[in-house]
Structures are given as structure tokens and as C-alpha cells.
Design a protein around this motif. Sequence first.
Motif, PDB file in Angstrom:
ATOM      1  N   TYR A 167       1.328  11.272  27.499  1.00 16.14           N
ATOM      2  CA  TYR A 167       0.372  10.483  26.448  1.00 16.14           C
ATOM      3  C   TYR A 167       0.080   8.866  27.668  1.00 16.14           C
ATOM      4  N   THR A 168       1.219   8.820  28.247  1.00 16.63           N
ATOM      5  CA  THR A 168       1.138   6.936  28.764  1.00 16.63           C
ATOM      6  C   THR A 168       0.442   7.671  29.803  1.00 16.63           C
ATOM      7  N   GLU A 169      -0.528   7.039  30.309  1.00 14.69           N
ATOM      8  CA  GLU A 169      -1.126   6.625  31.665  1.00 14.69           C
ATOM      9  C   GLU A 169      -0.242   6.757  32.274  1.00 14.69           C
ATOM     10  N   GLU A 170       0.066   7.668  33.375  1.00 15.54           N
ATOM     11  CA  GLU A 170       0.622   7.253  34.545  1.00 15.54           C
ATOM     12  C   GLU A 170      -0.005   5.913  35.031  1.00 15.54           C
ATOM     13  N   ASN A 171      -0.647   4.909  35.676  1.00 19.35           N
ATOM     14  CA  ASN A 171      -0.157   4.009  35.887  1.00 19.35           C
ATOM     15  C   ASN A 171       0.188   3.309  35.520  1.00 19.35           C
ATOM     16  N   LEU A 172       0.043   2.936  34.612  1.00 14.92           N
ATOM     17  CA  LEU A 172       1.007   2.109  33.458  1.00 14.92           C
ATOM     18  C   LEU A 172       2.343   2.863  33.607  1.00 14.92           C
ATOM     19  N   ARG A 173       2.774   3.864  33.607  1.00 15.17           N
ATOM     20  CA  ARG A 173       4.165   4.567  33.351  1.00 15.17           C
ATOM     21  C   ARG A 173       4.633   4.296  34.918  1.00 15.17           C
ATOM     22  N   ASP A 174       4.306   4.229  36.318  1.00 11.34           N
ATOM     23  CA  ASP A 174       4.568   3.916  37.664  1.00 11.34           C
ATOM     24  C   ASP A 174       4.759   2.287  37.830  1.00 11.34           C
ATOM     25  N   GLN A 175       3.874   1.079  36.858  1.00 12.34           N
ATOM     26  CA  GLN A 175       3.801  -0.030  36.774  1.00 12.34           C
ATOM     27  C   GLN A 175       5.404  -0.365  36.331  1.00 12.34           C
ATOM     28  N   ALA A 176       5.874   0.708  34.620  1.00 14.92           N
ATOM     29  CA  ALA A 176       6.987   0.261  34.097  1.00 14.92           C
ATOM     30  C   ALA A 176       8.123   0.569  35.086  1.00 14.92           C
ATOM     31  N   VAL A 177       7.842   1.764  35.847  1.00 11.36           N
ATOM     32  CA  VAL A 177       8.939   1.890  36.222  1.00 11.36           C
ATOM     33  C   VAL A 177       9.389   0.508  38.058  1.00 11.36           C
ATOM     34  N   HIS A 178       8.344   0.380  38.594  1.00 13.68           N
ATOM     35  CA  HIS A 178       8.415  -0.458  38.994  1.00 13.68           C
ATOM     36  C   HIS A 178       9.444  -1.497  38.591  1.00 13.68           C
ATOM     37  N   HIS A 179       8.751  -1.929  37.068  1.00 15.26           N
ATOM     38  CA  HIS A 179       9.262  -3.585  37.120  1.00 15.26           C
ATOM     39  C   HIS A 179      10.476  -3.268  36.269  1.00 15.26           C
TER      40      HIS A 179
END
Length: 240
Positions: A167-179
Amino acid sequence: MPNDIHRNFLESQVQSGNSVVLSQMRDVMKFIKWKAEKYSGLIQMEDALIPMCALTNPQQLFQLSKKACHYTKGLMNQFTECIWQECICNQMQLEGWTHVPKVSTAPLFIPMHTAREVEVLIMSLFYKNNLLNSFLFQFDRKKWTSPLCSCGTDEQTALHLLTNCPYTEENLRDQAVHHLSMGNDVKNQEDLEELGPVAMLNCSRDPVFLQVCSAIVDNKDLDLRRKITLSTPTTRSTHT
């Protein structure tokens, strides 16, 4: 200096064994010892030796130069983080924690104009005791009957919402994982899972990460609680 009333007062208190004054003098000694080890160029060699002598003879502290006692806000923040890290490391190891968060005196940069309920949700992500189903299910299984996320794929934890929830946008998930990976110096998600809440705390001073968290928890599709009512037999209901 015979007319230095401040020094005369301190000397009299040290000689009389005033525990409060001696404790404060020991704090000064710790700071100077740390300063000599961390920034040797900011302190004279003679001053660097005094803290060791002062362990048995507090009078030695009166021999310090003005330069030794000089400090800035930045220096005090670093010193505070140093002793804070030692304290929290000892405490968490005694409690059985495997990983210890990195402490920081820096403020948390919650995005401006963030709604109060969203701010509470952001802060909730950084604690094991929070507003998410995984914790609430453990707290009271009769009232909260499932630890699962609204997506139904896994338990609703902070790391799940930020890194795995569909349910979380993929772009936001990728940013979260990166940080999260950068802030914890890890290369894969399994390592983040092992760190648990510590992984989140280590990124709490990253303003971009907090913006990502804000965007995620404000997603209505996640159907996150904005508040709960907790009640126990010994206390009245309280609102979180």
C-alpha cells in the motif's frame, strides 16, 4: 589570587568534602580529559595531565588554564553525546539488547505544517511501543485481535510500512530503504529487520528520511490509527 572570592569558596567546599561541589568538579575533569583526547590541539600538555592527578587531589583543578576550560556549544554537544552513548550502551546491554542506537543532540526535523496527528504517527515509528497493530496485539489481544497490516501480507511494524507494504508507493519504499541502509551502514533488508527499532532511531535525525516517513504515514490507504484509548485495571483511560 587571595582576593578571588569564587576560588576561595570552591577551595573551602573541596576541603570540607562537599559532595555536590566535588561531583561537579569531577564533571569538569571528565570534560577536560575528553577534550584532551579528542582535540589535543585545543589544550596545553600541562592541562591534559591535571585530570588524572585530580582523581586523588581535586585541588589540582585550580591549576587549569583558561584555555583548558574554554568550551563552545558544539564541543558541549559532542561531549554530551559521548557520555550519553556510554550510558545508554551500558543500560541497554544490561537489559539484553543486542544493538544500541546512535545518540544525537540534534533536533528532529519534522516537516513544517505537519498535522499533529501525522506528527504523532511519525514519532510512533521510532518506538517499539507505538500505534501499530504489531504492538497493540501484544498489548491486548482481546481488544486488538490481529497484528497484521491492512495489506494482509505481514505484521504491521514500522519497517514493514516503510519498506515492504504494497500500500506504500514504491518510490517512497525505495527512498526509505536507501536512507535506512545508509543510516545503519547495512546492505540488505534482513540486516534492517535484525536491528528492529534501532534501525529507525539511527535515521531519526535525517530530514529527508523524516519527509519520507511523513508521506508514508499520511497515506489513507494504510488506514493507520491516529489515536487509541488504553485502559488497565489500575489506571483510568488515557488518550494517546
